[in-house]
Design a protein around this motif. Structure first.
Motif, PDB file in Angstrom:
ATOM      1  N   GLN A  79     -54.682  60.085 -33.130  1.00 15.97           N
ATOM      2  CA  GLN A  79     -54.713  61.528 -32.923  1.00 15.97           C
ATOM      3  C   GLN A  79     -55.643  62.237 -33.906  1.00 15.97           C
ATOM      4  O   GLN A  79     -55.572  63.453 -34.076  1.00 15.97           O
ATOM      5  CB  GLN A  79     -53.288  62.093 -33.024  1.00 15.97           C
ATOM      6  N   ALA A  85     -55.436  70.995 -31.798  1.00 14.51           N
ATOM      7  CA  ALA A  85     -55.444  71.319 -30.360  1.00 14.51           C
ATOM      8  C   ALA A  85     -54.342  72.345 -30.065  1.00 14.51           C
ATOM      9  O   ALA A  85     -53.203  72.164 -30.481  1.00 14.51           O
ATOM     10  CB  ALA A  85     -55.229  70.058 -29.539  1.00 14.51           C
ATOM     11  N   PRO A  86     -54.642  73.416 -29.341  1.00 13.40           N
ATOM     12  CA  PRO A  86     -53.638  74.455 -29.074  1.00 13.40           C
ATOM     13  C   PRO A  86     -52.667  74.041 -27.977  1.00 13.40           C
ATOM     14  O   PRO A  86     -53.061  73.462 -26.968  1.00 13.40           O
ATOM     15  CB  PRO A  86     -54.491  75.637 -28.625  1.00 13.40           C
ATOM     16  N   ALA A  87     -51.375  74.345 -28.179  1.00 12.24           N
ATOM     17  CA  ALA A  87     -50.356  74.029 -27.172  1.00 12.24           C
ATOM     18  C   ALA A  87     -49.113  74.855 -27.468  1.00 12.24           C
ATOM     19  O   ALA A  87     -48.825  75.151 -28.628  1.00 12.24           O
ATOM     20  CB  ALA A  87     -50.017  72.544 -27.185  1.00 12.24           C
ATOM     21  N   TRP A  93     -48.070  69.590 -25.472  1.00 11.89           N
ATOM     22  CA  TRP A  93     -49.118  69.092 -26.369  1.00 11.89           C
ATOM     23  C   TRP A  93     -49.355  67.603 -26.115  1.00 11.89           C
ATOM     24  O   TRP A  93     -50.506  67.153 -26.062  1.00 11.89           O
ATOM     25  CB  TRP A  93     -48.699  69.354 -27.813  1.00 11.89           C
ATOM     26  N   ASN A  96     -51.055  67.308 -22.433  1.00 11.12           N
ATOM     27  CA  ASN A  96     -52.394  67.868 -22.240  1.00 11.12           C
ATOM     28  C   ASN A  96     -53.442  67.299 -23.189  1.00 11.12           C
ATOM     29  O   ASN A  96     -54.642  67.330 -22.871  1.00 11.12           O
ATOM     30  CB  ASN A  96     -52.350  69.388 -22.395  1.00 11.12           C
ATOM     31  N   TYR A  97     -53.033  66.819 -24.338  1.00 13.22           N
ATOM     32  CA  TYR A  97     -54.012  66.362 -25.331  1.00 13.22           C
ATOM     33  C   TYR A  97     -53.789  64.910 -25.763  1.00 13.22           C
ATOM     34  O   TYR A  97     -54.701  64.083 -25.713  1.00 13.22           O
ATOM     35  CB  TYR A  97     -53.972  67.269 -26.573  1.00 13.22           C
ATOM     36  N   THR A  98     -52.580  64.622 -26.211  1.00 17.65           N
ATOM     37  CA  THR A  98     -52.350  63.350 -26.894  1.00 17.65           C
ATOM     38  C   THR A  98     -52.485  62.157 -25.958  1.00 17.65           C
ATOM     39  O   THR A  98     -53.240  61.216 -26.241  1.00 17.65           O
ATOM     40  CB  THR A  98     -50.957  63.355 -27.548  1.00 17.65           C
ATOM     41  N   SER A 293     -46.557  69.813 -39.233  1.00 18.84           N
ATOM     42  CA  SER A 293     -46.364  69.595 -37.808  1.00 18.84           C
ATOM     43  C   SER A 293     -45.207  70.438 -37.275  1.00 18.84           C
ATOM     44  O   SER A 293     -45.304  71.050 -36.206  1.00 18.84           O
ATOM     45  CB  SER A 293     -46.099  68.111 -37.543  1.00 18.84           C
ATOM     46  N   LEU A 297     -45.809  73.236 -34.399  1.00 20.25           N
ATOM     47  CA  LEU A 297     -45.179  73.120 -33.082  1.00 20.25           C
ATOM     48  C   LEU A 297     -43.882  73.917 -32.981  1.00 20.25           C
ATOM     49  O   LEU A 297     -43.190  73.848 -31.958  1.00 20.25           O
ATOM     50  CB  LEU A 297     -44.915  71.644 -32.762  1.00 20.25           C
ATOM     51  N   GLY A 322     -50.267  66.218 -34.848  1.00 17.49           N
ATOM     52  CA  GLY A 322     -49.450  67.418 -34.785  1.00 17.49           C
ATOM     53  C   GLY A 322     -49.519  68.175 -36.093  1.00 17.49           C
ATOM     54  O   GLY A 322     -49.474  69.401 -36.127  1.00 17.49           O
TER      55      GLY A 322
END
Length: 430
Positions: A79, A85-87, A93, A96-98, A293, A297, A322
């Motif tokens: 990662q 990355a925005p979430a 998160w 969409n990204y990880t 993190s 989050l 994160g």
């Protein structure tokens, strides 16, 4: 033998900081060739005993501080490019990204490139030991272990197990994932400074068969580590309850499958109850506290007060991606904020010495490596950092006014980042 003359920070067995403003740190190879601390303490008390020896190299570092290399108890090397990355929360998160990014790590060349950057970034930030997630691809483990071995770093990592509730590209096969895990244990665990961690991603992404198999491997290889996530997010907890209705709690899922013991590390551990904390304590499992993190989050706050009452093991972790930074100083900053907040607004003001201990000797103890890493007492492996307290104009001004150790450490925790790390030295083997 190398003799360093500088200010020196280390820790007593009870976690109290030991500080000398003018100190001697002696480092030499042991019988196996591994560099270890031979002596540490006041220059005045030790210099005559050591500097006259034949073949000694004396390195003077005026104005600097020598401190143990930092230990990161939970980080995801795949990662590295997901950080920032925005979430709106943990689960989106991941989706969409990880997961899309981790699917690329079947390619060994790609994994090597990320691993090389990742290892250099750890060292640049003063991190000399990490407990890291790879991905579900065996090549991702080979990449991180190879990169760590090349740098003589102590690295613990493992292939992620996730055979359900995961998209194509990261989902593994139940049986093959366990076979690959055992192959990787035999390939890497105990080689040089490397260790293997059995790594279920988290309970929702493993079937009962996979968790049972992971527990069987943990019993067979009792000196490997175990790592996963637990009780990070309320939505995640509700999901676990649906998937494992017979389990007393989220944490109890892991215990039910034989995955709680010494060298088992569970990231976050925010939403635990008292029975959970007692289970952590009695099994000698540890929590990896990931404050940047958790703040990023909006997961919640680790309850230091209740953790201390139950006498459970814990230490600090960046949780990149994160987490918001590789820097231990950013992590300690966030831990101070988290400690002040707490669950019931009954937080505590964590001392600078305690924060530093959580990221060094305390984290080493939680990993079952107390007296080996995370400290600069005689016998410890010689992993340490050279810190420049005057690395920025503001830090130079502030640290010059420090009247005691707490004020010096706190200034660096609150105002510091990677610029404080002038050099990172790892225990080389001849």
């Amino acid at each position: 033998m190398k003799i360093y003359r500088s200010a020196l920070l280390r820790f007593a067995d009870d976690g109290q900081a030991v500080y000398d403003s003018d100190a001697l740190l002696a480092v030499a190879a042991d019988a196996s060739g591994r560099q270890r601390v031979v002596a540490a303490g006041s220059w005045q008390a030790l210099a005559d005993q050591y500097i006259q020896r034949e073949g000694v190299e004396v390195i003077h570092l005026p104005g600097k501080l020598l401190a143990p290399g930092f230990v990161d108890m939970h980080i995801h090397y795949p990662q590295t490019d997901v950080i920032g990355a925005p979430a709106p929360g943990l689960l989106p998160w991941l989706e969409n990204y990880t997961f899309p990014h981790e699917s690329r790590f079947h390619d060994r060349e790609y994994a090597d490139g990320v691993a090389e950057f990742f290892m250099d970034e750890l060292l640049r930030n003063g991190v000399t030991t990490a407990l890291a997630f790879a991905t579900s691809h065996p090549a991702s483990v080979d990449a991180i272990m190879t990169a760590a071995q090349k740098r003589s770093m102590r690295m613990i990592a493992g292939k992620v197990l996730q055979d359900r509730n995961s998209p194509d590209g990261v989902r593994d096969d139940t049986e093959q994932g366990l076979i690959d895990t055992e192959i990787l244990i035999n390939r890497w665990h105990g080689v040089d400074r490397l260790g293997y961690a059995i790594t279920p991603r988290f309970a929702p992404t493993s079937t009962e068969a996979q968790l049972r198999g992971a527990g069987e491997l943990a019993a067979k290889y009792s000196d490997v580590w175990i790592q996963s996530h637990v009780a990070e997010n309320l939505d995640e907890i509700a999901w676990v309850k649906e998937l494992f209705p017979a389990a007393r709690s989220y944490l109890a899922v892991y215990d039910d499958f034989g995955l709680m013991r010494e060298r088992a590390v569970y990231a976050h551990s925010i939403w635990l109850d008292e029975t959970d904390r007692q289970l952590m304590q009695s099994t000698r499992s540890a929590a990896a506290v990931s404050p940047t993190s958790n703040l990023f989050l909006s997961s919640g706050y680790f309850d230091y007060l209740k953790a201390d009452v139950s006498n459970m093991l814990y230490g600090l972790a960046s949780d990149v991606g994160g987490g918001m930074s590789f820097s231990p100083f950013r992590t300690m900053q966030a831990a101070y904020v988290v400690g002040r907040e707490g669950h019931a607004k009954q937080g505590q003001s964590l001392s600078p010495q305690n924060l530093w201990w959580q990221h060094t000797a305390g984290a080493a103890r939680a990993l079952g490596l107390g007296g080996v890493i995370g400290n600069l007492q005689p016998g410890c492996e010689a992993d340490f950092v050279v810190i420049n307290p005057a690395c920025t104009p503001l830090l130079e001004r502030k640290t010059a006014q420090a009247r005691n150790l707490d004020e010096l450490l706190f200034a660096m925790i609150i105002l510091g980042d990677d610029r404080l790390i002038e050099q990172t030295i790892v225990s080389q083997a001849k």
